[in-house]
Design an enzyme around this catalytic site. Structure first.
Site, PDB file in Angstrom:
ATOM      1  N   ARG A 127     -18.319  -6.219  -2.822  1.00  0.00           N
ATOM      2  CA  ARG A 127     -18.438  -5.287  -1.689  1.00  0.00           C
ATOM      3  C   ARG A 127     -19.887  -4.877  -1.461  1.00  0.00           C
ATOM      4  NH1 ARG A 127     -13.207  -1.735  -3.607  1.00  0.00           N
ATOM      5  NH2 ARG A 127     -11.583  -2.831  -2.419  1.00  0.00           N
ATOM      6  N   ASN A 140     -13.671  -3.841   3.728  1.00  0.00           N
ATOM      7  CA  ASN A 140     -14.334  -4.028   2.427  1.00  0.00           C
ATOM      8  C   ASN A 140     -13.922  -5.304   1.689  1.00  0.00           C
ATOM      9  OD1 ASN A 140     -11.848  -3.148   1.634  1.00  0.00           O
ATOM     10  ND2 ASN A 140     -12.559  -1.390   0.440  1.00  0.00           N
ATOM     11  N   PHE A 158      -5.664   7.214   6.891  1.00  0.00           N
ATOM     12  CA  PHE A 158      -6.106   5.859   7.258  1.00  0.00           C
ATOM     13  C   PHE A 158      -5.019   4.804   7.032  1.00  0.00           C
ATOM     14  CE2 PHE A 158      -7.554   6.733   2.888  1.00  0.00           C
ATOM     15  CZ  PHE A 158      -6.996   5.661   2.189  1.00  0.00           C
ATOM     16  N   ARG A 203     -12.357  -5.069 -11.176  1.00  0.00           N
ATOM     17  CA  ARG A 203     -12.782  -3.943 -10.329  1.00  0.00           C
ATOM     18  C   ARG A 203     -14.306  -3.819 -10.326  1.00  0.00           C
ATOM     19  NH1 ARG A 203      -9.130  -0.920  -7.083  1.00  0.00           N
ATOM     20  NH2 ARG A 203     -10.345   0.938  -7.546  1.00  0.00           N
ATOM     21  N   TYR A 227       0.820  -1.219   0.000  1.00  0.00           N
ATOM     22  CA  TYR A 227       0.000   0.000   0.000  1.00  0.00           C
ATOM     23  C   TYR A 227       0.857   1.275   0.000  1.00  0.00           C
ATOM     24  CZ  TYR A 227      -4.491  -2.416   0.571  1.00  0.00           C
ATOM     25  OH  TYR A 227      -5.618  -3.172   0.377  1.00  0.00           O
ATOM     26  N   THR A 244     -14.972   1.295  -3.807  1.00  0.00           N
ATOM     27  CA  THR A 244     -14.152   1.180  -2.596  1.00  0.00           C
ATOM     28  C   THR A 244     -15.001   1.239  -1.331  1.00  0.00           C
ATOM     29  OG1 THR A 244     -12.328   2.228  -3.779  1.00  0.00           O
ATOM     30  CG2 THR A 244     -12.190   2.208  -1.366  1.00  0.00           C
ATOM     31  N   HIS A 299      -9.316  -6.840  -2.288  1.00  0.00           N
ATOM     32  CA  HIS A 299      -8.475  -5.891  -3.045  1.00  0.00           C
ATOM     33  C   HIS A 299      -8.392  -6.351  -4.492  1.00  0.00           C
ATOM     34  CE1 HIS A 299      -4.921  -3.586  -4.331  1.00  0.00           C
ATOM     35  NE2 HIS A 299      -4.549  -4.710  -4.914  1.00  0.00           N
TER      36      HIS A 299
END
Ligand code: IDP
Ligand code: MG
Length: 148
Positions: A102, A112, A57, A85, A49, A91, A115
């Site tokens: 999600r 969520n 966050f 996606r 990340y 997200t 990834h």
């Protein structure tokens, strides 16, 4: 053929969503080219990340990803990054359409479930990071029934 990196996050593993999630990618017609259950340490999660390291966050996100094992996968197919996606959804699960992973299985943005790489370039980097051993080289015998 295009590849993407998909990871079922610790909440998805704990909640028993692994089979459901793999089934969605499988039934779509994408091909599994890498799969492992793995616990990653803090420095690895920070690397994955790294682009988000300035976000407020970030620390919570890293804690979340190292809180339990994840399922790391390589999926292959035409437009798999963009379509992956779409299968995953927005997200923030509050905005993810029903029918997406999600949208169907998550409520909070910080839990969520999954990834997915956001571009072909990040997919390439993420696959290299998570699968230094390289994707498994095989072709599905269903190929001509899925692609024209
Ligand atoms: P993505 O996972 O849909 O690509 P990114 O913006 O890359 O979304 O963010 C990575 C992850 O960081 C998200 O999936 C989510 O778990 C977490 N995240 C993103 N924005 C927030 C936020 O505002 N609060 C808490 N966690 C967040
Ligand atoms: Mg992202």
């Amino acid at each position: 053929m295009e590849q993407t990196f998909i990871m079922i996050k610790p909440d998805g593993v704990q909640r028993g969503l692994v089979g459901e999630i793999i089934g969605r990618f499988e039934k779509k017609g994408f091909n599994l080219k890498g799969l492992k259950l793995i616990s990653v340490d803090r420095s690895f999660a920070e690397k994955h990340y790294a682009d988000l390291s300035a976000k407020p966050f970030f620390n919570g996100l890293v804690e979340y990803i190292i809180s339990g094992p994840v399922v790391a996968m390589i999926w292959e197919g035409k437009n798999v990054v963009t379509t992956g996606r779409k299968i995953i959804g927005a997200t923030n699960p509050a905005e993810s359409a029903p029918g997406t992973i999600r949208g169907d299985f998550a409520i909070d943005i910080g839990r969520n479930v999954i990834h997915g790489s956001d571009s072909v370039e990040s997919a390439r980097k993420e696959i290299a990071l998570w699968f230094p051993e390289c994707p498994v080289n095989w072709q599905s015998s269903l190929h001509p029934w899925i692609y024209e």
